[in-house]
Design an enzyme around this catalytic site. Structure first.
Site, mmCIF file in Angstrom:
data_model
loop_
_atom_site.group_PDB
_atom_site.id
_atom_site.type_symbol
_atom_site.label_atom_id
_atom_site.label_comp_id
_atom_site.label_asym_id
_atom_site.label_seq_id
_atom_site.Cartn_x
_atom_site.Cartn_y
_atom_site.Cartn_z
ATOM 1 N N ASP A 38 42.158 35.157 46.274
ATOM 2 C CA ASP A 38 42.859 36.410 45.976
ATOM 3 C C ASP A 38 44.341 36.159 45.687
ATOM 4 O O ASP A 38 44.932 35.221 46.213
ATOM 5 C CB ASP A 38 42.701 37.347 47.194
ATOM 6 C CG ASP A 38 42.991 38.794 46.837
ATOM 7 O OD1 ASP A 38 43.175 39.098 45.642
ATOM 8 O OD2 ASP A 38 43.032 39.618 47.759
ATOM 9 N N GLY A 41 46.704 38.185 40.419
ATOM 10 C CA GLY A 41 47.466 39.229 39.732
ATOM 11 C C GLY A 41 48.912 39.264 40.229
ATOM 12 O O GLY A 41 49.860 39.341 39.431
ATOM 13 N N TRP A 43 50.573 36.881 41.674
ATOM 14 C CA TRP A 43 51.242 35.636 41.271
ATOM 15 C C TRP A 43 51.817 35.809 39.858
ATOM 16 O O TRP A 43 52.973 35.444 39.592
ATOM 17 C CB TRP A 43 50.227 34.481 41.296
ATOM 18 C CG TRP A 43 50.788 33.146 40.939
ATOM 19 C CD1 TRP A 43 51.285 32.210 41.787
ATOM 20 C CD2 TRP A 43 50.900 32.598 39.611
ATOM 21 N NE1 TRP A 43 51.704 31.106 41.086
ATOM 22 C CE2 TRP A 43 51.483 31.308 39.746
ATOM 23 C CE3 TRP A 43 50.580 33.042 38.320
ATOM 24 C CZ2 TRP A 43 51.738 30.475 38.652
ATOM 25 C CZ3 TRP A 43 50.836 32.211 37.232
ATOM 26 C CH2 TRP A 43 51.417 30.948 37.408
ATOM 27 N N HIS A 55 44.909 34.384 36.591
ATOM 28 C CA HIS A 55 43.523 33.908 36.666
ATOM 29 C C HIS A 55 43.413 32.498 36.086
ATOM 30 O O HIS A 55 42.675 31.649 36.588
ATOM 31 C CB HIS A 55 42.586 34.860 35.919
ATOM 32 C CG HIS A 55 42.542 36.244 36.509
ATOM 33 N ND1 HIS A 55 42.420 36.467 37.859
ATOM 34 C CD2 HIS A 55 42.620 37.481 35.936
ATOM 35 C CE1 HIS A 55 42.411 37.772 38.091
ATOM 36 N NE2 HIS A 55 42.552 38.406 36.943
ATOM 37 N N GLU A 85 32.406 45.029 41.979
ATOM 38 C CA GLU A 85 33.427 46.094 41.833
ATOM 39 C C GLU A 85 34.466 45.734 40.762
ATOM 40 O O GLU A 85 35.212 46.597 40.298
ATOM 41 C CB GLU A 85 34.162 46.333 43.167
ATOM 42 C CG GLU A 85 33.315 47.019 44.247
ATOM 43 C CD GLU A 85 32.227 46.135 44.844
ATOM 44 O OE1 GLU A 85 32.493 44.927 45.041
ATOM 45 O OE2 GLU A 85 31.112 46.617 45.085
ATOM 46 N N TRP A 87 34.228 45.182 37.718
ATOM 47 C CA TRP A 87 34.040 45.799 36.397
ATOM 48 C C TRP A 87 34.994 46.966 36.200
ATOM 49 O O TRP A 87 35.213 47.402 35.069
ATOM 50 C CB TRP A 87 32.594 46.302 36.235
ATOM 51 C CG TRP A 87 31.565 45.214 36.267
ATOM 52 C CD1 TRP A 87 30.728 44.936 37.305
ATOM 53 C CD2 TRP A 87 31.243 44.269 35.230
ATOM 54 N NE1 TRP A 87 29.917 43.869 36.986
ATOM 55 C CE2 TRP A 87 30.204 43.443 35.711
ATOM 56 C CE3 TRP A 87 31.735 44.028 33.945
ATOM 57 C CZ2 TRP A 87 29.645 42.402 34.971
ATOM 58 C CZ3 TRP A 87 31.173 42.997 33.197
ATOM 59 C CH2 TRP A 87 30.151 42.201 33.706
ATOM 60 N N LEU A 149 28.252 17.698 46.526
ATOM 61 C CA LEU A 149 28.737 19.057 46.839
ATOM 62 C C LEU A 149 28.020 20.121 45.997
ATOM 63 O O LEU A 149 27.870 19.958 44.787
ATOM 64 C CB LEU A 149 30.245 19.125 46.553
ATOM 65 C CG LEU A 149 30.877 20.504 46.656
ATOM 66 C CD1 LEU A 149 31.057 20.900 48.121
ATOM 67 C CD2 LEU A 149 32.227 20.540 45.946
ATOM 68 N N ARG A 206 40.511 33.357 53.066
ATOM 69 C CA ARG A 206 40.976 34.349 52.081
ATOM 70 C C ARG A 206 42.467 34.166 51.889
ATOM 71 O O ARG A 206 43.226 34.128 52.862
ATOM 72 C CB ARG A 206 40.671 35.783 52.520
ATOM 73 C CG ARG A 206 41.104 36.783 51.427
ATOM 74 C CD ARG A 206 40.662 38.190 51.661
ATOM 75 N NE ARG A 206 40.943 38.983 50.453
ATOM 76 C CZ ARG A 206 40.299 40.049 50.055
ATOM 77 N NH1 ARG A 206 39.304 40.503 50.769
ATOM 78 N NH2 ARG A 206 40.625 40.689 48.943
HETATM 79 C C1 FPP Z 1 41.365 38.053 42.731
HETATM 80 O O1 FPP Z 1 42.739 38.128 42.467
HETATM 81 C C2 FPP Z 1 40.745 37.094 41.845
HETATM 82 C C3 FPP Z 1 39.715 37.347 40.987
HETATM 83 C C4 FPP Z 1 39.065 38.655 40.856
HETATM 84 C C5 FPP Z 1 39.221 36.315 40.075
HETATM 85 C C6 FPP Z 1 39.041 34.975 40.691
HETATM 86 C C7 FPP Z 1 38.985 33.973 39.642
HETATM 87 C C8 FPP Z 1 39.624 32.789 39.673
HETATM 88 C C9 FPP Z 1 40.417 32.326 40.820
HETATM 89 C C10 FPP Z 1 39.517 31.871 38.559
HETATM 90 C C11 FPP Z 1 38.479 30.828 38.735
HETATM 91 C C12 FPP Z 1 37.190 31.256 38.230
HETATM 92 C C13 FPP Z 1 36.254 30.409 37.751
HETATM 93 C C14 FPP Z 1 34.974 30.994 37.285
HETATM 94 C C15 FPP Z 1 36.435 28.968 37.634
HETATM 95 P P1 FPP Z 1 43.355 39.527 41.981
HETATM 96 O O2 FPP Z 1 43.288 39.571 40.516
HETATM 97 O O3 FPP Z 1 42.651 40.643 42.678
HETATM 98 O O4 FPP Z 1 44.815 39.381 42.490
HETATM 99 P P2 FPP Z 1 45.764 40.561 43.001
HETATM 100 O O5 FPP Z 1 45.129 41.112 44.242
HETATM 101 O O6 FPP Z 1 47.056 39.870 43.271
HETATM 102 O O7 FPP Z 1 45.851 41.571 41.900
#
Ligand code: FPP
Length: 258
Positions: A38, A41, A43, A55, A85, A87, A149, A206
């Protein structure tokens, strides 16, 4: 001047920089680690960048943590890459997130094959775009003989969905005579979940300071140790990962006993 609380927090954060592989007791490494990645966004926002830049950066961290897990003998790593969720996010962000598996596997699949990693995906695959499905099917196929792994992506995954689907299948199997109601117990129920052939996670990590499960492996995490960090996923490094494992190793797991 820093108050007592901030000083303590600062000290704790600084201590992460001291962790390395050498601090880990290799005889009690968690077999299965699950991660809610998490903070991508936030970052990006901090840097004035679009969310998708977070991402993209987060994807590079996946590579580092897969490598570190493999090196210390973790058996399975489950990563929450897209929830049922997610989507609800803007269309362009969803589209980018659905391109990420291709991008990640396009760059790193040869490395995963060479490192004996087996790629798996759990989630509702029916709703995934064809291009995403193609990329993950290829990766699963190319790595199916690997016995190192297990890299398990939770993609379009939701624990409540998984539990309901399991219940539906148990009812069907009961109606068609495959099962009797008395066969239903915790062990049998686990076999109807998407992670049926994996041990339950020992450790949940997390990132980003959020302290909730967000519909992730609700059944399987019943006895896991939870470890939370303020570090945003794109900033997460091996030393943070090692710190989580060292702190896990210091805890006494009693599974309800004394
Ligand atoms: C949550 O952060 C993150 C996600 C919904 C996407 C996770 C995906 C990656 C870490 C990329 C790696 C994926 C693959 C398939 C290799 P957020 O967007 O909710 O962050 P925020 O809470 O700061 O907005």
């Amino acid at each position: 001047m820093l108050d007592k609380f901030s000083l303590k927090k600062k000290k704790k954060e600084a201590s992460a920089s001291n962790y390395s592989k050498e601090h880990i007791d290799l005889s009690s490494v968690p077999s299965h680690i699950a991660i809610i990645m998490d903070g991508n966004g936030r970052w990006a926002k901090k840097r004035g960048l679009p969310r998708i830049a977070g991402h993209h950066e987060g994807m590079k961290v996946v590579r580092k943590i897969v490598k570190a897990s493999n090196e210390i003998g973790v058996k399975a790593l489950t990563l929450y890459a897209f929830s049922t969720e997610n989507w609800k996010r803007p269309k362009s962000e969803v589209e980018y997130l659905m391109r990420l598996p291709e991008e990640f596997l396009g760059s790193f699949l040869p490395e995963l094959v060479a490192e004996n990693v087996q790629v798996r995906v759990m989630g509702n695959k029916e709703q995934l775009p064809a291009h995403t499905l193609r990329a993950i099917n290829k990766a699963m196929n190319d790595t199916k003989e690997n016995d190192g792994l297990i890299l398990n992506f939770a993609l379009n995954y939701g624990s409540r969905f998984e539990i309901i689907e399991g219940i539906k299948q148990i009812i069907k199997d009961t109606n068609n005579g495959k099962l009797s109601v008395d066969d239903i117990n915790e062990e049998l129920f686990s076999e109807y979940l998407m992670s049926s052939d994996l041990a339950e996670p020992d450790l949940l990590i997390r990132t980003s300071g959020e302290v909730r499960l967000s519909n992730f492996m609700l059944w399987q995490l019943a006895y896991a140790e939870f470890w939370f960090t303020e570090v945003l996923w794109p900033d997460f490094e091996e030393k943070n990962f090692y710190q989580a494992i060292v702190e896990y190793q210091r805890r006494g797991r009693r599974f309800g006993g004394v």
